[in-house]
Design a protein around this motif. Structure first.
Motif, mmCIF file in Angstrom:
data_model
loop_
_atom_site.group_PDB
_atom_site.id
_atom_site.type_symbol
_atom_site.label_atom_id
_atom_site.label_comp_id
_atom_site.label_asym_id
_atom_site.label_seq_id
_atom_site.Cartn_x
_atom_site.Cartn_y
_atom_site.Cartn_z
ATOM 1 N N LEU A 146 0.826 -1.114 -0.078
ATOM 2 C CA LEU A 146 -0.080 -0.039 0.044
ATOM 3 C C LEU A 146 0.905 1.115 -0.053
ATOM 4 O O LEU A 146 0.572 2.226 -0.685
ATOM 5 C CB LEU A 146 -0.878 0.002 1.201
ATOM 6 N N LEU A 149 2.544 1.785 -3.283
ATOM 7 C CA LEU A 149 1.665 2.157 -4.302
ATOM 8 C C LEU A 149 1.321 3.808 -4.145
ATOM 9 O O LEU A 149 1.179 4.440 -5.223
ATOM 10 C CB LEU A 149 0.326 1.539 -4.239
ATOM 11 N N ILE A 153 1.711 7.227 -6.434
ATOM 12 C CA ILE A 153 0.902 7.783 -6.958
ATOM 13 C C ILE A 153 0.957 9.294 -6.757
ATOM 14 O O ILE A 153 0.774 10.301 -7.630
ATOM 15 C CB ILE A 153 -0.637 7.417 -6.248
ATOM 16 N N VAL A 154 1.761 9.608 -5.567
ATOM 17 C CA VAL A 154 2.056 10.882 -5.337
ATOM 18 C C VAL A 154 3.234 11.539 -6.042
ATOM 19 O O VAL A 154 3.236 12.371 -6.551
ATOM 20 C CB VAL A 154 1.989 11.121 -3.744
ATOM 21 N N SER A 155 4.170 10.362 -6.102
ATOM 22 C CA SER A 155 5.520 10.642 -6.973
ATOM 23 C C SER A 155 6.215 11.989 -6.599
ATOM 24 O O SER A 155 6.475 12.182 -5.433
ATOM 25 C CB SER A 155 5.101 10.512 -8.439
ATOM 26 N N THR A 156 6.254 12.785 -7.633
ATOM 27 C CA THR A 156 6.976 14.124 -7.423
ATOM 28 C C THR A 156 6.253 15.046 -7.064
ATOM 29 O O THR A 156 6.309 16.322 -7.289
ATOM 30 C CB THR A 156 7.752 14.445 -8.644
ATOM 31 N N GLY A 157 4.766 15.042 -6.605
ATOM 32 C CA GLY A 157 3.921 16.179 -6.364
ATOM 33 C C GLY A 157 4.372 16.780 -5.082
ATOM 34 O O GLY A 157 5.107 16.318 -4.378
ATOM 35 N N LEU A 163 1.216 13.814 2.311
ATOM 36 C CA LEU A 163 0.447 13.370 1.715
ATOM 37 C C LEU A 163 0.018 11.722 1.757
ATOM 38 O O LEU A 163 -0.847 11.245 1.776
ATOM 39 C CB LEU A 163 0.145 14.040 0.330
ATOM 40 N N LEU A 167 -2.953 9.416 2.595
ATOM 41 C CA LEU A 167 -3.765 8.429 1.785
ATOM 42 C C LEU A 167 -3.504 6.951 2.073
ATOM 43 O O LEU A 167 -4.546 6.383 1.917
ATOM 44 C CB LEU A 167 -3.090 8.326 0.303
ATOM 45 N N SER A 213 -1.062 -0.895 -11.806
ATOM 46 C CA SER A 213 -1.188 0.538 -12.026
ATOM 47 C C SER A 213 0.178 0.850 -12.191
ATOM 48 O O SER A 213 0.500 2.102 -12.243
ATOM 49 C CB SER A 213 -1.647 1.512 -10.970
ATOM 50 N N PRO A 216 0.961 2.607 -15.925
ATOM 51 C CA PRO A 216 0.168 3.788 -16.066
ATOM 52 C C PRO A 216 0.784 4.905 -15.265
ATOM 53 O O PRO A 216 1.062 6.002 -15.677
ATOM 54 C CB PRO A 216 -1.083 3.633 -15.617
ATOM 55 N N LEU A 217 1.174 4.656 -14.061
ATOM 56 C CA LEU A 217 1.922 5.627 -13.004
ATOM 57 C C LEU A 217 3.251 6.016 -13.645
ATOM 58 O O LEU A 217 3.473 7.221 -13.695
ATOM 59 C CB LEU A 217 1.931 5.020 -11.797
ATOM 60 N N ILE A 220 3.374 8.730 -16.520
ATOM 61 C CA ILE A 220 3.032 10.135 -16.383
ATOM 62 C C ILE A 220 4.195 10.834 -16.484
ATOM 63 O O ILE A 220 5.138 10.680 -15.789
ATOM 64 C CB ILE A 220 2.305 10.170 -14.901
#
Lengths: 220, 247, 43
Positions: A146, A149, A153-157, A163, A167, A213, A216-217, A220
């Motif tokens: 988890l 993953l 999803i958050v990656s370089t945000g 965050l 999540l 995923s 797809p991730l 980005i």
């Protein structure tokens, strides 16, 4: 290079990084231990009370602080490093599995050490000991899947460090409830099988979601 | 990427619908006769239950729209998912708040750990995480993809969350567990509740229209900003010269 | 609890609910007009 050898490559890279930086061992783990120390200072050192809350508190600390282990890699990474890894041609899903496995190993260590701290500080009762390694393994697996993953999803945000735990926390609840109830049910003389099965299902769902995923991730 | 059309005319009917729906709910819940047991407090149910219903509906819409985005890669699905999420957060917050306001005089406590309340508060935090994730980047496609994957992840994991919480609560139920709606609902109360639920649903649809319009406009601004081809730093950036310069 | 006390709670509930709804709806309207203004003068 096969899928699992790719994953193993990533796992060893991550573990070597951890051996060099020592972040989990010398930062995250002490942080978790201090949390266990702080709680009796807040709620009182009444031994029977601590004995009652000890096990549950252990799992809660594992959920909340364990996610920091999963995100240690990705929060330090730049987009350039990410791109470089993608350019090596390693399967994104293999990267995910490799990362999650490294986090799994570190989480097991994390849980075992904190478990010992909990036993010492909270004097928790010892019924159902055979189940504890099983629970530690499943929780480590689910939480690492988890967390990895969520970190992808958050990656370089922006605000990634704060965050990712936000999540992870709600979605880790099946693991939390499963682990605590599995032990509690043993105390009452019942069978933990249902809870353990639910945790396993939850972990499998996370594994599938993570693998599917991954590409797809990465795109980005 | 579909081009959001910022020059589309602004519609006014959603505002009217929202106002009417709110008014209808208010009138219906104020004119119905009070519950025999709970008295006037039963009126709170007519806003609490619809809010909770909408919270769950909006959640499902967000998750479905997320899946649609991943399938079609059309940003309009991302806008729908985001709009529903924002509306959903508001209704979830309302449901929780109203539940607490109802619970204090009825049970004497602001909160109980029953399964539904616990699950609704978990959902609230999942929503917040979703909205926070959308704020991590201004790149429309990156934002959409990240949010959509989180949306789908929540859809698969939340049933397990729901299941584990329900299970947990059935084991730890207190001796007396009062059901919020009372043992049996009189027909007039049921009718009022249905009116309120329908009114709120219509309100949700109207809100979605306007919120999606806003999302379209905001996306247009982002696209316009990113498409501008002015110099990045202008004349301030010069080529470096080797062997010269201070220090 | 008297009927009057109950009405207090009902009032609190409806006040909370409708204030939240109105604020939210108004915020959407305000944001829309702000963004339209930005797009209008060529961002």
């Amino acid at each position: 290079m096969g899928f699992f050898s790719q994953a193993r490559l990533i796992t060893s890279r991550d573990l070597v990084r951890e051996r060099r930086s020592g972040e989990v061992l010398w930062v995250t783990l002490p942080f978790g231990a201090i949390a266990l120390l702080l709680v009796p200072m807040a709620i009182g050192t009444d031994a029977p009370l601590l004995e009652q809350v000890g096990t549950g508190l252990f799992w809660a600390i594992v959920m909340l602080f364990g996610v920091l282990i999963s995100i240690r890699q990705t929060t330090g990474e730049t987009q350039a490093q990410r791109d470089q890894l993608a350019l090596t041609g390693i399967d994104a899903a293999a990267i995910y599995v490799g990362r999650a496995t490294a986090s799994f190993v570190l989480l097991v260590i994390f849980e075992v050490v904190l478990g010992l701290v909990t036993i010492v500080l909270y004097d928790v009762p010892v019924s159902g000991w055979w189940l504890v390694p099983i629970l530690i393994t499943i929780v480590a697996a689910g939480l690492s899947l988890l967390g990895t993953l969520a970190a992808s999803i958050v990656s370089t945000g922006r605000n990634a460090a704060a965050l990712v735990p936000l999540l992870v926390a709600p979605l880790s609840i099946p693991l939390l409830i499963g682990a605590t109830q599995a032990l509690e049910v043993l105390d009452l003389g019942g069978s933990s099988l249902a809870w353990v099965l639910m945790m396993i299902v939850s972990t499998l769902v996370l594994a599938v979601a993570g693998v599917l995923s991954a590409r797809p991730l990465q795109e980005i | 990427m579909t081009d959001p059309t910022p020059t589309s005319t602004s519609t006014t009917w959603p505002w009217i619908v929202m106002a009417v729906a709110g008014l209808v709910t208010f009138v219906a819940s104020m004119t119905v006769s009070p519950d025999a047991v709970q008295g006037q407090l039963s009126r709170i149910m007519y806003v609490h239950v619809p809010s909770a219903w909408l919270a769950y509906l909006a959640f499902i819409v967000t998750m479905a729209a997320s899946a649609m985005y991943l399938w079609k890669r059309d940003l309009k699905w991302d806008r729908r998912a985001a709009a529903s999420a924002e509306i959903g957060v508001v209704f979830t917050g309302m449901a929780l708040g109203l539940g607490m306001i109802w619970a204090k005089p009825t049970w004497g406590v602001w909160w109980t750990w029953d399964a539904r309340l616990t699950l609704t508060s978990i959902m609230f935090f999942i929503y917040l995480g979703y909205l926070a994730l959308r704020r991590t980047t201004d790149d429309l496609d990156v934002r959409a993809r990240r949010a959509a994957i989180l949306g789908v992840l929540a859809v698969v994991q939340v049933p397990l969350v729901h299941f584990s919480v329900e299970w947990w609560r059935t084991l730890h139920q207190p001796a007396t567990l009062l059901r919020p709606e009372g043992p049996e609902m009189a027909t007039s109360m049921l009718v009022t509740l249905l009116i309120a639920v329908m009114a709120f649903t219509v309100m949700y649809v109207a809100m979605m229209f306007k919120r999606i319009e806003l999302a379209r406009l905001e996306d247009a601004v982002l696209i316009a900003e990113q498409a501008s081809d002015g110099a990045v730093a202008g004349a301030a950036v010069t080529t470096p010269t080797i062997g010269r310069g201070t220090a | 609890m008297t009927s009057a006390e109950q009405w207090n709670w009902v009032l609190l509930a409806y006040g909370f609910a409708y204030v939240v709804l109105v604020l939210f709806v108004v915020s959407i309207g305000v944001r829309i007009s702000r963004v339209r203004a930005r797009l209008g003068d060529g961002s």
